[in-house]
Design an enzyme around this catalytic site. Structure first.
Site, PDB file in Angstrom:
ATOM      1  CB  SER A 167      -8.033   0.365   6.076  1.00  0.00           C
ATOM      2  OG  SER A 167      -8.794   1.537   6.179  1.00  0.00           O
ATOM      3  CB  SER A 216      -7.857   3.230   3.303  1.00  0.00           C
ATOM      4  OG  SER A 216      -6.948   2.618   4.196  1.00  0.00           O
ATOM      5  CE  LYS A 270      -3.744   1.889   2.930  1.00  0.00           C
ATOM      6  NZ  LYS A 270      -4.520   1.623   4.167  1.00  0.00           N
TER       7      LYS A 270
END
Lengths: 64, 470
Positions: free
Chosen positions: B181, B157, B82
């Site tokens: 997330s 996310s 990420k």
């Protein structure tokens, strides 16, 4: 613990200014109801009995 | 082997193939880059791709392995991070154009440990801007799309991590979880997402969202791969002030398949919250299967579940606003408007309310810990709905309109408050062909039990073997 009084537009502007936001920005008209919603979402905290509890400032579960 | 088949092998299978010299790291990396090229126009999983760097690393790995110098279980295996995990020499945007040119000088601890184990970084994965939202929206680098239906969200996310693992772009991706997330995109994309215990995996070198609730963790297609990755990244890091010194066990050894006698509690309050009928049915069937496998299932009560959103908001929002305050005041108009609103709203939460949230967190933790003296695991849905349509402000749950963010985070937030380990594992598909997730949570630092139960469930089902149509 009693419920918080509703945040007024005047109080909101004063707090916005203290937080460093531009109090003359038209964006604040959009932010105001959003902040009201967020503060309303905290209401369940007021009915919780937290007397005698120290805040968990950082959660450190069994660090050793 | 057909390149698509190679992309759908698990990391553990790839690792065994590389170890036994039946698979070549160069072949593996090329196959995944080809898969990314074919699917990326639809999914938009990546912010930065590193094809040349990855191919060079694969050639080095191949030479080292042929020379008998295998670095570790991930040697030659592609990984994706990420884009809030700092990577030396590779830009790390946190999903915002404000950081478009930020190139860290050093790796975060997780990236360094993956590299030490031989992992090959394919690229940096798309994410909700500054990790502040559960939908995977990002106007700066493009929204993320769900591999099962690109008109729907991947979740957030860590949305790019979810879509990349699900679509065979990358067998191991890393995400971070502050309110769900990791687990939300895992559930919506049909993969496994593990939020480890707070303090087990270092946060050093990650852009924070909320210091006391941020958890990095693996997102993979199998529980075995989550265990494999956790074994590599877990452990004390003096650079993270919250890092635990607890000994790190061999998580792979937990995967015995035997859950006889394991006590699983299902909080009755989970079913009183809004939950889609198909999700509820699928999760109940998953729990029934765990019972068939030998677990002892009982109904338990977590009365403070209903306060979890308030506790989470009271803590997360001021922490996020404190971290981003300077950026917000200087460049607020360059932020994604919903992210800007959240960051600004956090400035209006008083210190007294923040501390009351932390007091409530202690009460919540005590209640949850007492529950985990009665049972070994808590079970329930990971997310109450299947993937919503992109940019939908609300979702329909049984005829009731619920805010999308509130709905998506409903079942995940409690374990960011407690810091307990929690996993989402695929447990079915809706009539529309969208995946659903079962969430299992355990005691602090008892990832072994969480992984054992999730693995046993996965061995008894085939949901994780389905492939998205993309």
């Amino acid at each position: 613990m009693p419920a918080d009084p509703q945040l007024t537009w005047e109080d909101f502007l004063r707090l916005a200014q203290q937080a460093g936001l531009d109090a003359s920005s038209p964006h604040l008209a959009e932010l105001f109801p959003y902040v009201q919603g967020v503060l309303a979402s905290l209401e369940p905290l007021r009915s919780l009995d937290v007397s005698g509890e120290e805040p968990d400032m950082a959660f450190l579960p069994n660090p050793e | 082997m057909d390149t698509l088949e190679l992309c759908y092998l698990s990391a553990a299978e790839l690792s065994r193939g590389v170890r036994d010299r039946k698979l070549s790291p160069v072949e593996i990396v090329d196959a995944h880059l080809a898969r990314i090229e074919a699917t990326e126009p639809v999914l938009n999983s990546f912010i930065t791709l590193l094809p040349e760097q990855a191919r060079a690393a694969a050639r080095r790995a191949e030479a080292e392995i042929q020379a008998g110098r295998r670095r570790g279980p991930l040697h030659g295996i592609p990984v994706g991070l990420k884009d809030l995990f700092n990577t030396a020499g590779v830009r790390t945007t946190s999903g915002s154009r404000l950081l478009d040119t930020f190139i860290p000088k050093e790796d975060c601890t997780v990236a360094a440990r993956l590299q030490r184990a031989g992992g090959i970084l394919l690229g940096k994965l798309n994410m909700h801007q500054f990790a502040y939202g559960p939908t995977g929206e990002n106007p700066d680098y493009g929204h993320m799309h769900n591999p099962w239906d690109p008109e729907r969200i991947s979740g957030g996310s860590s949305g790019g991590s979810g879509s990349a693992a699900a679509a065979g772009q990358c067998p191991i991706t890393l995400g971070s979880d502050t309110g769900g997330s990791i687990r939300i995109p895992a559930a919506l994309c049909g993969i496994v997402g593990l939020k480890p215990t707070y303090g087990l995996v270092s946060r050093h070198g990650l852009t924070p969202l909320a210091w006391s609730m941020d958890h990095p963790g693996p997102m993979t297609r199998t529980v075995e791969d989550a265990a494999l990755t956790l074994t590599v990244i877990a452990g004390h890091d003096p650079k993270d002030p919250a890092s635990s010194k607890a000994a790190v066990p061999d998580y792979m050894a937990a995967l015995t398949g035997d859950i006889r006698g394991l006590r699983i509690g299902v909080p009755k309050e989970f079913w009183a919250a809004p939950v889609d009928a198909q999700v509820a049915q699928s999760v109940r069937e998953a729990i029934a299967l765990l019972a068939e496998l030998g677990a002892v299932v009982s109904e338990v009560s977590l009365p403070l579940f209903s306060a979890s959103q308030a506790i989470s908001n009271a803590i997360l929002m001021p922490e996020a606003s404190a971290y981003h305050r300077d950026r917000l005041l200087q460049d607020g108009d360059k932020l994604y408007p919903p992210v800007r609103l959240r960051m600004e709203a956090g400035l209006f939460i008083s210190a007294a309310d923040y501390l009351r949230g932390q007091q409530a967190r202690r009460v919540f933790n005590l209640q949850a810990r007492r529950l985990l003296e009665q049972v070994d695991l808590l079970a329930g849905p990971a997310v109450p709905v299947t993937a919503p349509h992109l940019l939908a402000p609300t979702v329909d749950i049984g005829g009731r309109q619920v805010g999308t963010t509130a709905a998506l985070t409903q079942y995940s937030r409690p374990y960011n408050i407690t810091g307990f380990p929690a996993i989402s594992v695929p447990c079915g598909f809706s009539d529309a062909g969208l995946p659903m997730g079962l969430q299992l949570a355990g005691r602090p630092f008892d990832e072994l039990t969480v992984l054992r139960a999730a693995h046993a469930y996965q061995q008894a089902t085939q949901w994780h073997l389905r492939r998205p149509p993309v």
